[in-house]
Design a protein around this motif. Structure first.
Motif, short mmCIF file in Angstrom:
data_model
loop_
_atom_site.label_atom_id
_atom_site.label_comp_id
_atom_site.label_asym_id
_atom_site.label_seq_id
_atom_site.Cartn_x
_atom_site.Cartn_y
_atom_site.Cartn_z
N SER A 29 24.30 -46.91 21.46
CA SER A 29 23.44 -46.74 22.63
C SER A 29 23.13 -45.26 22.77
O SER A 29 23.81 -44.41 22.20
N PHE A 30 22.10 -44.97 23.55
CA PHE A 30 21.66 -43.58 23.70
C PHE A 30 21.61 -43.21 25.18
O PHE A 30 21.11 -43.97 26.01
N ASP A 31 22.13 -42.03 25.50
CA ASP A 31 22.06 -41.53 26.87
C ASP A 31 20.65 -41.07 27.22
O ASP A 31 20.10 -41.42 28.25
N PHE A 32 20.11 -40.23 26.34
CA PHE A 32 18.85 -39.56 26.65
C PHE A 32 17.86 -39.69 25.49
O PHE A 32 18.25 -39.71 24.33
N SER A 33 16.59 -39.76 25.86
CA SER A 33 15.54 -39.92 24.86
C SER A 33 14.72 -38.65 24.67
O SER A 33 13.77 -38.63 23.90
N LYS A 34 15.08 -37.60 25.39
CA LYS A 34 14.44 -36.30 25.22
C LYS A 34 15.52 -35.27 24.89
O LYS A 34 16.67 -35.41 25.31
N VAL A 35 15.11 -34.24 24.16
CA VAL A 35 16.06 -33.18 23.80
C VAL A 35 16.14 -32.20 24.95
O VAL A 35 15.21 -31.43 25.20
N MET A 36 17.25 -32.20 25.67
CA MET A 36 17.39 -31.36 26.86
C MET A 36 17.94 -29.97 26.50
O MET A 36 19.01 -29.55 26.96
N HIS A 37 17.22 -29.31 25.63
CA HIS A 37 17.56 -27.95 25.24
C HIS A 37 16.37 -27.05 25.53
O HIS A 37 15.22 -27.46 25.34
N ALA A 38 16.64 -25.84 25.96
CA ALA A 38 15.60 -24.85 26.18
C ALA A 38 15.87 -23.65 25.27
O ALA A 38 17.03 -23.29 25.03
N LEU A 39 14.81 -23.05 24.77
CA LEU A 39 14.96 -21.84 23.97
C LEU A 39 15.04 -20.67 24.95
O LEU A 39 14.06 -20.32 25.61
N MET A 40 16.23 -20.09 25.07
CA MET A 40 16.48 -19.01 26.03
C MET A 40 16.55 -17.67 25.30
O MET A 40 17.14 -17.56 24.23
N SER A 41 15.97 -16.65 25.93
CA SER A 41 15.98 -15.32 25.32
C SER A 41 16.59 -14.30 26.28
O SER A 41 16.67 -14.53 27.50
N ARG A 42 17.00 -13.21 25.73
CA ARG A 42 17.62 -12.15 26.51
C ARG A 42 16.60 -11.51 27.48
O ARG A 42 15.39 -11.64 27.28
N PRO A 43 17.09 -10.81 28.50
CA PRO A 43 16.18 -10.21 29.50
C PRO A 43 15.11 -9.30 28.91
O PRO A 43 13.99 -9.24 29.43
N GLU A 44 15.44 -8.62 27.80
CA GLU A 44 14.46 -7.71 27.21
C GLU A 44 13.47 -8.41 26.29
O GLU A 44 12.60 -7.78 25.69
N ILE A 45 13.57 -9.75 26.19
CA ILE A 45 12.66 -10.55 25.35
C ILE A 45 11.92 -11.54 26.26
O ILE A 45 12.26 -12.72 26.32
N PRO A 46 10.91 -11.09 27.00
CA PRO A 46 10.26 -11.98 27.97
C PRO A 46 9.23 -12.92 27.38
O PRO A 46 8.82 -13.87 28.05
N THR A 47 8.81 -12.67 26.15
CA THR A 47 7.74 -13.47 25.55
C THR A 47 8.05 -13.81 24.11
O THR A 47 8.94 -13.20 23.48
N ALA A 48 7.30 -14.76 23.57
CA ALA A 48 7.45 -15.12 22.16
C ALA A 48 7.12 -13.94 21.26
O ALA A 48 7.79 -13.73 20.24
N ALA A 49 6.12 -13.16 21.63
CA ALA A 49 5.73 -12.01 20.82
C ALA A 49 6.89 -11.02 20.68
O ALA A 49 7.10 -10.44 19.62
N ALA A 50 7.66 -10.84 21.76
CA ALA A 50 8.79 -9.92 21.72
C ALA A 50 9.93 -10.43 20.86
O ALA A 50 10.81 -9.66 20.44
N LEU A 51 9.92 -11.74 20.59
CA LEU A 51 10.98 -12.34 19.78
C LEU A 51 10.72 -12.19 18.28
O LEU A 51 11.63 -12.34 17.46
N ARG A 52 9.50 -11.86 17.92
CA ARG A 52 9.14 -11.73 16.50
C ARG A 52 10.04 -10.69 15.82
O ARG A 52 10.23 -9.57 16.32
N GLY A 53 10.60 -11.07 14.68
CA GLY A 53 11.47 -10.16 13.93
C GLY A 53 12.91 -10.13 14.41
O GLY A 53 13.74 -9.42 13.84
N LYS A 54 13.24 -10.96 15.41
CA LYS A 54 14.59 -10.96 15.98
C LYS A 54 15.41 -12.14 15.46
O LYS A 54 14.94 -12.96 14.68
N ARG A 55 16.66 -12.23 15.94
CA ARG A 55 17.59 -13.28 15.51
C ARG A 55 17.65 -14.40 16.55
O ARG A 55 17.73 -14.14 17.74
N VAL A 56 17.64 -15.63 16.02
CA VAL A 56 17.74 -16.82 16.87
C VAL A 56 18.96 -17.62 16.42
O VAL A 56 19.10 -17.94 15.23
#
Length: 234
Positions: free
Chosen positions: A18-45
């Motif tokens: 059986s399954f609890d959830f049908s959606k992936v309840m994860h969010a991609l969270m970034s550090r305070p100095e990375i407010p946008t996707a553009a700022a994440l370019r070249g960084k570690r995930v």
């Protein structure tokens, strides 16, 4: 459940029940100095492990933000939620996928939710699984477990105050965080433990690709819904 699906795909004697959830309840969270996707370019995930549901959520999230997971960032495996959380706080990684309610807590601490995977990715997330041996040898026990599962998921939807009070005692989050988390849970909960065939098939196909399995695999080789159907009927 992604781990169990991959195990069944490569031939391990396990089944999802059986399954609890049908959606992936994860969010991609970034550090305070990375407010946008553009700022994440070249960084570690950071991800839990390659091929895990959280890894898929992170990669789908990155693509939705216009980033190529293979070229624009460096993805590293870090393990559990606790380890990824610590790595994000320490700056070892600049972003990672975090489940509800850790994403809510991090937002309140000044971190950024770049994308919530539940808005773009439907996959079986968590639930009940067991071995085929236990199904064969102790079907009554399996049936009782699945019946309790159905009762508890129905109670989650109908007993909001009780759930929040229980979660406060068990996990120590504030009532404010848990009230917001409850909305995520209800939105993502599977209907009596079943998930959409298309979402399940997508998860199977992804597991086959990861494991380099080419032979046809039916959903019945991955999931045994017989106990769930009996529990729902009662």
């Amino acid at each position: 459940m992604g781990t169990i699906i991959r195990g069944a795909v490569i031939g391990l004697p396990v089944r999802n029940l059986s399954f609890d959830f049908s959606k992936v309840m994860h969010a991609l969270m970034s550090r305070p100095e990375i407010p946008t996707a553009a700022a994440l370019r070249g960084k570690r995930v950071g991800v839990s492990s390659f091929g895990a549901t959280g890894d898929l959520a992170a990669r789908v999230g990155l693509r939705s933000l216009g980033l190529d997971p293979e070229k624009d960032v460096t993805i590293i495996t870090l393990g559990t939620d606790t380890l990824r959380h610590a790595a994000l706080l320490a700056g070892t990684v600049q972003a990672t996928h975090m489940p509800v309610p850790l994403n809510i807590q991090l937002r309140k601490e000044g971190y950024h939710e770049l994308v919530y995977a539940g808005n773009i990715l439907q996959r079986p997330l968590t639930g009940l699984a067991t071995s085929t041996e236990r199904i064969q040898k102790k079907p009554d026990q399996v049936q009782r477990m699945v019946r309790a599962f159905v009762r508890s998921t129905r109670a989650l939807k109908s007993e909001r105050a009780g759930f929040i009070a229980f979660a406060q005692r068990k996990f120590g989050y504030s009532k404010e965080i848990l009230e917001e988390a409850y909305k995520y849970l209800v939105d993502a909960i599977a209907q009596d433990g079943f998930v959409d065939d298309g979402a399940l098939q997508a998860a199977i196909d992804e597991a086959k690709t990861l494991a380099k399995v080419t032979k046809p695999i039916s959903q019945s080789e991955i999931v045994d819904y017989s106990f769930l159907r009996a529990a729902v009927k009662k």
